[in-house]
Design an enzyme around this catalytic site. Sequence first.
Site, mmCIF file in Angstrom:
data_model
loop_
_atom_site.group_PDB
_atom_site.id
_atom_site.type_symbol
_atom_site.label_atom_id
_atom_site.label_comp_id
_atom_site.label_asym_id
_atom_site.label_seq_id
_atom_site.Cartn_x
_atom_site.Cartn_y
_atom_site.Cartn_z
ATOM 1 N N GLU A 136 0.846 -1.210 0.021
ATOM 2 C CA GLU A 136 0.113 -0.135 0.137
ATOM 3 C C GLU A 136 0.886 1.307 0.037
ATOM 4 O O GLU A 136 1.901 1.217 0.610
ATOM 5 C CB GLU A 136 -1.115 -0.084 1.167
ATOM 6 C CG GLU A 136 -1.762 1.213 1.835
ATOM 7 C CD GLU A 136 -1.944 1.222 2.953
ATOM 8 O OE1 GLU A 136 -1.796 0.842 3.860
ATOM 9 O OE2 GLU A 136 -3.324 1.647 3.145
ATOM 10 N N ASN A 179 -6.706 6.142 -1.761
ATOM 11 C CA ASN A 179 -5.747 5.295 -1.374
ATOM 12 C C ASN A 179 -5.887 3.905 -2.560
ATOM 13 O O ASN A 179 -6.712 3.139 -2.184
ATOM 14 C CB ASN A 179 -6.026 4.700 -0.063
ATOM 15 C CG ASN A 179 -4.715 3.888 0.447
ATOM 16 O OD1 ASN A 179 -3.951 3.400 -0.312
ATOM 17 N ND2 ASN A 179 -4.520 3.934 1.628
ATOM 18 N N LYS A 192 -9.448 2.109 -2.004
ATOM 19 C CA LYS A 192 -9.600 1.523 -0.640
ATOM 20 C C LYS A 192 -11.057 1.896 -0.148
ATOM 21 O O LYS A 192 -11.481 2.950 0.129
ATOM 22 C CB LYS A 192 -8.409 1.913 0.246
ATOM 23 C CG LYS A 192 -8.441 1.347 1.635
ATOM 24 C CD LYS A 192 -7.231 1.621 2.327
ATOM 25 C CE LYS A 192 -7.307 1.412 3.611
ATOM 26 N NZ LYS A 192 -5.926 1.701 4.454
ATOM 27 N N GLU A 226 -5.866 8.762 7.581
ATOM 28 C CA GLU A 226 -6.589 8.082 6.399
ATOM 29 C C GLU A 226 -7.798 8.738 5.918
ATOM 30 O O GLU A 226 -8.134 9.171 4.735
ATOM 31 C CB GLU A 226 -6.466 6.781 6.442
ATOM 32 C CG GLU A 226 -5.031 6.111 6.059
ATOM 33 C CD GLU A 226 -5.024 4.749 5.936
ATOM 34 O OE1 GLU A 226 -4.680 3.754 6.561
ATOM 35 O OE2 GLU A 226 -5.591 4.377 4.650
ATOM 36 N N CYS A 266 -4.994 -3.079 2.950
ATOM 37 C CA CYS A 266 -4.592 -2.758 4.302
ATOM 38 C C CYS A 266 -5.755 -3.230 5.255
ATOM 39 O O CYS A 266 -6.149 -4.243 5.559
ATOM 40 C CB CYS A 266 -4.003 -1.458 4.542
ATOM 41 S SG CYS A 266 -3.061 -1.637 6.200
ATOM 42 N N ASN A 304 0.204 -1.034 5.355
ATOM 43 C CA ASN A 304 1.162 -0.401 6.032
ATOM 44 C C ASN A 304 0.392 -0.509 7.591
ATOM 45 O O ASN A 304 -0.427 0.052 7.861
ATOM 46 C CB ASN A 304 1.271 1.086 5.680
ATOM 47 C CG ASN A 304 2.121 1.495 4.739
ATOM 48 O OD1 ASN A 304 3.267 2.090 4.423
ATOM 49 N ND2 ASN A 304 1.391 1.137 3.470
HETATM 50 N N1 ING Z 1 -3.392 0.589 8.559
HETATM 51 C C1 ING Z 1 -3.793 -0.389 9.716
HETATM 52 C C2 ING Z 1 -4.399 -1.520 9.368
HETATM 53 O O1 ING Z 1 -5.685 -1.880 9.469
HETATM 54 C C3 ING Z 1 -4.224 -0.264 11.963
HETATM 55 C C4 ING Z 1 -4.781 0.257 10.493
HETATM 56 C C5 ING Z 1 -3.136 0.150 12.545
HETATM 57 C C6 ING Z 1 -4.964 -1.313 12.576
HETATM 58 C C7 ING Z 1 -2.701 -0.471 13.664
HETATM 59 C C8 ING Z 1 -4.810 -1.833 13.387
HETATM 60 C C9 ING Z 1 -3.536 -1.481 13.998
HETATM 61 O O2 ING Z 1 -3.559 -2.499 9.392
HETATM 62 C C10 ING Z 1 -3.966 0.941 7.599
HETATM 63 N N2 ING Z 1 -3.328 1.525 6.714
HETATM 64 O O3 ING Z 1 -5.224 0.488 7.127
#
Ligand code: ING
Length: 335
Positions: free
Chosen positions: A64, A126, A143, A162, A187, A212
């Site tokens: 991503e 995204n 996304k 985001e 993601c 990420n």
């Molecule tokens: N990142 C994360 C994901 O769903 C997140 C958001 C971060 C969730 C940390 C849980 C813990 O993997 C993205 N970019 O969606």
Amino acid sequence: MTDLDHDAPALGSHKAAPSRALKVAAGQLGPIARHEPRSSVVARLVALLEEAAADGVELIVYPELALTTFFPRWYVENEPDLDLDSFYETEMPGPDTSRLFDRAKELGVGFSLGYAEMTPDGHRYNTQILVDRDGSTVGKYRKVHLPGHREYEPWREFQHLERRYFELGDSFDAWRAFNGVVGMATCNDRRWPETYRSLALAGAELILIGYNTPLHYAPDPSQNRLQGFHNHLVMQAGAYQNGCYVVGVAKGGLEEGVDSLAESCIISPTGEILAECVTDGDEIATADIDLAICAKFTQTLFQFERYRRPEVYGTHVTQKGPIPPPTTNKGHQDG
Ligand code: ING
């Protein structure tokens, strides 16, 4: 007369369909620095591409937002050295990315690439693109599930904006490519079962996911130690429950002070992990897959048209959140 009364005779042992072999790679990236030029990142992507091509890979999946640092970690408007628009691509391929497209076409390798998209009329997404082995663009995904928040939240060690920097995508599509049917997700999408089911209902046999994922989850740090487990859990479940392959690819490592999950992997419709990256840097993991194996699950245990009960699942689309029973249990069937 219920469906059961017209049940077709049980399937015999599933007849193997002709194999549809495909060699895929997870093209994992380590950190991208705040001001790392795209030319430098593209050089890293090309290096992974060339390594994969030398190994006979036909499709490589990148993370991503693979062209820049994960800028939603900052309230960019308050960062004098950052220009929000500079993180977005207004064309794909563009001046910096055409080198990747050209080299991939030369090598006959397809790829999926995540990036921040700015449309000509100013919309921001995204986005993930799928490019075939002949260099043609197969499709684009925006996304659907945007995590995090929209306003600056000072209590957080780092932001996850985001919902400020992207608009919501509104469709899960699958495309015929690589001698099969391919879907994409990004993601946070991978944490929602609806993602895999929507794509499987569109016929997806292979789902490509870039991510990420900071190891620290500010709203509930007790989940931090479980990030790797949850990452594989949701993708393995999604693969098995929908009879499809899943390739999950990280931008991992310590990026601008934020430690991010790596553990990119290639997962079989059996739910098993076939290959996994072992570093948190630039690394490929490869697997020889056979798209025909999907049918061992989609034509038996998960034969959707035979076993699913959409007429019972109405709340899945009519309700956004839960509606618990009233204080008493009246209204439920007896027993
Ligand atoms: N990142 C994360 C994901 O769903 C997140 C958001 C971060 C969730 C940390 C849980 C813990 O993997 C993205 N970019 O969606």
